[in-house]
Design an enzyme around this catalytic site. Sequence first.
Site, PDB file in Angstrom:
ATOM      1  N   ARG A 101      -8.870  -0.157   4.621  1.00  0.00           N
ATOM      2  CA  ARG A 101      -7.756   0.541   4.012  1.00  0.00           C
ATOM      3  C   ARG A 101      -6.665   0.175   3.496  1.00  0.00           C
ATOM      4  O   ARG A 101      -5.689   0.661   2.966  1.00  0.00           O
ATOM      5  CB  ARG A 101      -7.513   1.763   5.219  1.00  0.00           C
ATOM      6  CG  ARG A 101      -8.825   2.933   5.199  1.00  0.00           C
ATOM      7  CD  ARG A 101      -8.149   3.798   6.054  1.00  0.00           C
ATOM      8  NE  ARG A 101      -7.054   4.550   5.689  1.00  0.00           N
ATOM      9  CZ  ARG A 101      -6.149   5.224   6.373  1.00  0.00           C
ATOM     10  NH1 ARG A 101      -6.600   5.367   7.761  1.00  0.00           N
ATOM     11  NH2 ARG A 101      -5.247   5.666   5.876  1.00  0.00           N
ATOM     12  N   LYS A 159       0.803  -1.414   0.028  1.00  0.00           N
ATOM     13  CA  LYS A 159       0.230   0.042   0.208  1.00  0.00           C
ATOM     14  C   LYS A 159       0.731   1.341  -0.084  1.00  0.00           C
ATOM     15  O   LYS A 159       0.645   2.106  -0.727  1.00  0.00           O
ATOM     16  CB  LYS A 159      -0.896  -0.093   1.105  1.00  0.00           C
ATOM     17  CG  LYS A 159      -1.544   1.281   1.687  1.00  0.00           C
ATOM     18  CD  LYS A 159      -2.368   1.635   2.774  1.00  0.00           C
ATOM     19  CE  LYS A 159      -1.677   1.584   3.972  1.00  0.00           C
ATOM     20  NZ  LYS A 159      -1.247   3.085   4.495  1.00  0.00           N
ATOM     21  N   ASN A 160       2.049   1.324   0.865  1.00  0.00           N
ATOM     22  CA  ASN A 160       2.683   2.542   0.995  1.00  0.00           C
ATOM     23  C   ASN A 160       3.418   2.702  -0.140  1.00  0.00           C
ATOM     24  O   ASN A 160       4.010   3.901  -0.106  1.00  0.00           O
ATOM     25  CB  ASN A 160       3.139   2.433   2.489  1.00  0.00           C
ATOM     26  CG  ASN A 160       2.240   2.767   3.663  1.00  0.00           C
ATOM     27  OD1 ASN A 160       1.135   2.986   3.434  1.00  0.00           O
ATOM     28  ND2 ASN A 160       2.662   2.438   4.864  1.00  0.00           N
ATOM     29  N   ARG A 164       0.895  13.977  13.513  1.00  0.00           N
ATOM     30  CA  ARG A 164       1.748  13.800  12.238  1.00  0.00           C
ATOM     31  C   ARG A 164       1.901  15.368  11.620  1.00  0.00           C
ATOM     32  O   ARG A 164       1.150  15.521  10.760  1.00  0.00           O
ATOM     33  CB  ARG A 164       0.883  12.953  11.496  1.00  0.00           C
ATOM     34  CG  ARG A 164       0.598  11.287  12.209  1.00  0.00           C
ATOM     35  CD  ARG A 164      -0.253  10.684  11.374  1.00  0.00           C
ATOM     36  NE  ARG A 164       0.810   9.993  10.402  1.00  0.00           N
ATOM     37  CZ  ARG A 164       0.192   8.940   9.481  1.00  0.00           C
ATOM     38  NH1 ARG A 164      -1.081   8.726   9.637  1.00  0.00           N
ATOM     39  NH2 ARG A 164       0.860   8.504   8.736  1.00  0.00           N
ATOM     40  N   ASP A 219       4.644   0.207  12.034  1.00  0.00           N
ATOM     41  CA  ASP A 219       3.486  -0.399  11.586  1.00  0.00           C
ATOM     42  C   ASP A 219       2.913  -1.817  11.680  1.00  0.00           C
ATOM     43  O   ASP A 219       1.934  -2.352  11.607  1.00  0.00           O
ATOM     44  CB  ASP A 219       3.253  -0.272   9.883  1.00  0.00           C
ATOM     45  CG  ASP A 219       3.097   1.295   9.656  1.00  0.00           C
ATOM     46  OD1 ASP A 219       2.792   2.236  10.345  1.00  0.00           O
ATOM     47  OD2 ASP A 219       3.481   1.551   8.440  1.00  0.00           O
ATOM     48  N   CYS A 248      -4.347  12.440  13.191  1.00  0.00           N
ATOM     49  CA  CYS A 248      -5.181  11.126  13.004  1.00  0.00           C
ATOM     50  C   CYS A 248      -5.063  10.400  14.287  1.00  0.00           C
ATOM     51  O   CYS A 248      -4.661  10.653  15.145  1.00  0.00           O
ATOM     52  CB  CYS A 248      -4.832  10.339  11.683  1.00  0.00           C
ATOM     53  SG  CYS A 248      -3.374   9.791  11.902  1.00  0.00           S
TER      54      CYS A 248
HETATM   55  N1  EPU Z   1       7.351  13.747  11.094  1.00  0.00           N
HETATM   56  C1  EPU Z   1       7.715  15.245  11.569  1.00  0.00           C
HETATM   57  N2  EPU Z   1       7.648  16.108  10.477  1.00  0.00           N
HETATM   58  C2  EPU Z   1       7.177  15.760   9.190  1.00  0.00           C
HETATM   59  C3  EPU Z   1       7.056  14.339   9.137  1.00  0.00           C
HETATM   60  C4  EPU Z   1       6.993  13.365  10.049  1.00  0.00           C
HETATM   61  O1  EPU Z   1       7.996  15.309  12.819  1.00  0.00           O
HETATM   62  O2  EPU Z   1       7.566  16.615   8.439  1.00  0.00           O
HETATM   63  C5  EPU Z   1       7.416  13.075  12.438  1.00  0.00           C
HETATM   64  C6  EPU Z   1       5.983  12.086  12.297  1.00  0.00           C
HETATM   65  O3  EPU Z   1       5.221  12.862  13.347  1.00  0.00           O
HETATM   66  C7  EPU Z   1       6.355  10.773  12.899  1.00  0.00           C
HETATM   67  C8  EPU Z   1       7.583  10.522  12.197  1.00  0.00           C
HETATM   68  O4  EPU Z   1       8.167  11.802  11.914  1.00  0.00           O
HETATM   69  O5  EPU Z   1       6.535  10.768  14.439  1.00  0.00           O
HETATM   70  C9  EPU Z   1       7.742   9.600  11.027  1.00  0.00           C
HETATM   71  O6  EPU Z   1       6.719  10.035  10.218  1.00  0.00           O
HETATM   72  P1  EPU Z   1       6.898   9.641   8.555  1.00  0.00           P
HETATM   73  O7  EPU Z   1       6.731  11.104   7.823  1.00  0.00           O
HETATM   74  O8  EPU Z   1       7.902   8.863   8.306  1.00  0.00           O
HETATM   75  O9  EPU Z   1       5.403   9.348   8.559  1.00  0.00           O
HETATM   76  P2  EPU Z   1       4.507   9.307   7.095  1.00  0.00           P
HETATM   77  O10 EPU Z   1       5.053   9.508   5.901  1.00  0.00           O
HETATM   78  O11 EPU Z   1       3.174  10.132   7.637  1.00  0.00           O
HETATM   79  C10 EPU Z   1       4.369   6.778   6.834  1.00  0.00           C
HETATM   80  C11 EPU Z   1       3.366   5.652   6.490  1.00  0.00           C
HETATM   81  C12 EPU Z   1       2.730   5.318   7.959  1.00  0.00           C
HETATM   82  C13 EPU Z   1       4.035   4.667   8.849  1.00  0.00           C
HETATM   83  C14 EPU Z   1       5.107   6.166   8.867  1.00  0.00           C
HETATM   84  C15 EPU Z   1       6.281   5.675   9.749  1.00  0.00           C
HETATM   85  C16 EPU Z   1       2.546   5.829   4.177  1.00  0.00           C
HETATM   86  C17 EPU Z   1       1.378   6.361   3.281  1.00  0.00           C
HETATM   87  N3  EPU Z   1       2.229   5.960   5.449  1.00  0.00           N
HETATM   88  O12 EPU Z   1       3.699   7.775   7.271  1.00  0.00           O
HETATM   89  O13 EPU Z   1       1.907   4.093   7.682  1.00  0.00           O
HETATM   90  O14 EPU Z   1       3.534   4.662  10.119  1.00  0.00           O
HETATM   91  O15 EPU Z   1       5.594   6.189   7.491  1.00  0.00           O
HETATM   92  O16 EPU Z   1       6.952   4.533   8.987  1.00  0.00           O
HETATM   93  O17 EPU Z   1       3.621   5.380   3.760  1.00  0.00           O
HETATM   94  C18 EPU Z   1       0.348   2.626   8.173  1.00  0.00           C
HETATM   95  O18 EPU Z   1       0.379   2.169   7.088  1.00  0.00           O
HETATM   96  O19 EPU Z   1      -0.611   2.105   8.993  1.00  0.00           O
HETATM   97  C19 EPU Z   1       0.776   3.989   8.435  1.00  0.00           C
HETATM   98  C20 EPU Z   1       0.544   4.706   9.428  1.00  0.00           C
END
Ligand code: EPU
Length: 445
Positions: free
Chosen positions: A400, A22-23, A122, A308, A117
Amino acid sequence: MDKFIINGGVQLEGTISVSGSKNATLPIAVAAAILADSASVIHNVPNLRDVETLCAVLEVLGATTKYKNSTLYIEPISRLVHEAPYDLVRKMRASIYVLGPLIARLGRAKVSFPGGCAIGPRPIDLHIKGLERLGAKIQIIGGYIVAEADGLVGAEMLLRGQYGSSVGATANVMMAATLAEGTTIIRSAAREPHVSDLARFLNAMGANIEGIGTSVLKIHGVKQLRGTEYAVVSDDVETGTFMVAGAITKGDIFVKNAVPENLTAISEKLTEAGVQLDWEDDGVRVTTPRQLQAVDVRTDTFPGFPTDMQAQMMGFLSVTPGISIITETIHTDRFIHVGELNRMGADIQVDQNSAVIRGVPRLNGAPVMASDLRAGAVLVLAGMAAEGETTVSRVYHIDRGYESIEKKLASIGADIIRVNDYGDRRRFPYHEPQYLLVHHTPHRR
Ligand code: EPU
């Protein structure tokens, strides 16, 4: 709203297949729709609500998408729209992926600011920082991120926040940088399997990205990207969830399409707990011949233990003898599943970002509610291990990110059925409604 009714106590047995990630699919579809100047054919795309939602966003932006039999056909049109409205973006945070590509392709973007969320606040500061480093001017106006750029220019940057590297920011900046002038270097880049898969897809479209799979990505900008044909990597989290399904039911299952190098941390922890994993060319056999024991888990960015998989691992440890501690370092509030597991008889206490899990001999079936995707997945796992009947409501969260999870699990013996609001019970195999496409042919990469 559909529910799952699960009768626990069955030891799973047989082969279960993993779908595409998915991701990885989400940013790949965005890149195909916005960055490329011709059509792409993407195989091994999971049939998921999140993919459907993303396609709706891409259609609003002007792309054409068609999904059939695990293949997504995406045609970008030359006059793309630059605005992604709140009504669509609020349904899925990953819609933020359109920001970088829209700026790179159109020189402007207006994307609704995604909210928090169920798993925490996030923020997106790292996305904004990275795109600003490439020369975009970004403002937040009326709940929207409004960006403009008079041509992006490559830059060097450290994309690291309080919680380490960011999957989303790395993907967003990497996509934008493919069309920037000159070279971009992202240090502390996320290395998750889905980020690497996106990079491989971008290269297949004609991008020039070096350092794939490492924490330093070097992106040499190119003038244009063309559509391509590609197969998405297997979903590591779905794989891990099925491995836990085998272990928690003390079954004997073969998880097909598992990619060992993407599962090192999960495999290591399951092995440490006493689960037997036998790797073969196209997957892994999961059995539990020995006495299981408690293990401590700390989530981390890849190649560490994925956040995850934290909830699913907690479900498993809740019925594993001894005291385990899980520390969540990525989404530090991600413990909403604890209350539901405790309702089923687990003994879990949360203290700040750690959970202390005292293994109990068995869980008891209960009515429980999914509150997010992975918190929902663990309730299905717990329900299969529990004595008696478990009803999991709000399974739309699970839909989802897991393709037909109940059918896949039923095919290896789980007693699980989907029931809709009108009480219609559907036990696998059942007649598929039109919008679900079931002829899935997994691709092994
Ligand atoms: N963070 C920041 N600033 C940013 C972005 C992120 O502080 O600008 C923090 C976040 O709050 C979090 C950490 O950095 O504490 C990691 O966040 P990341 O940006 O890596 O997460 P994401 O890109 O929003 C993706 C996956 C999530 C998964 C995370 C971590 C997708 C669509 N989503 O989210 O997947 O938990 O990486 O590996 O790729 C799931 O599939 O259930 C899911 C939530």
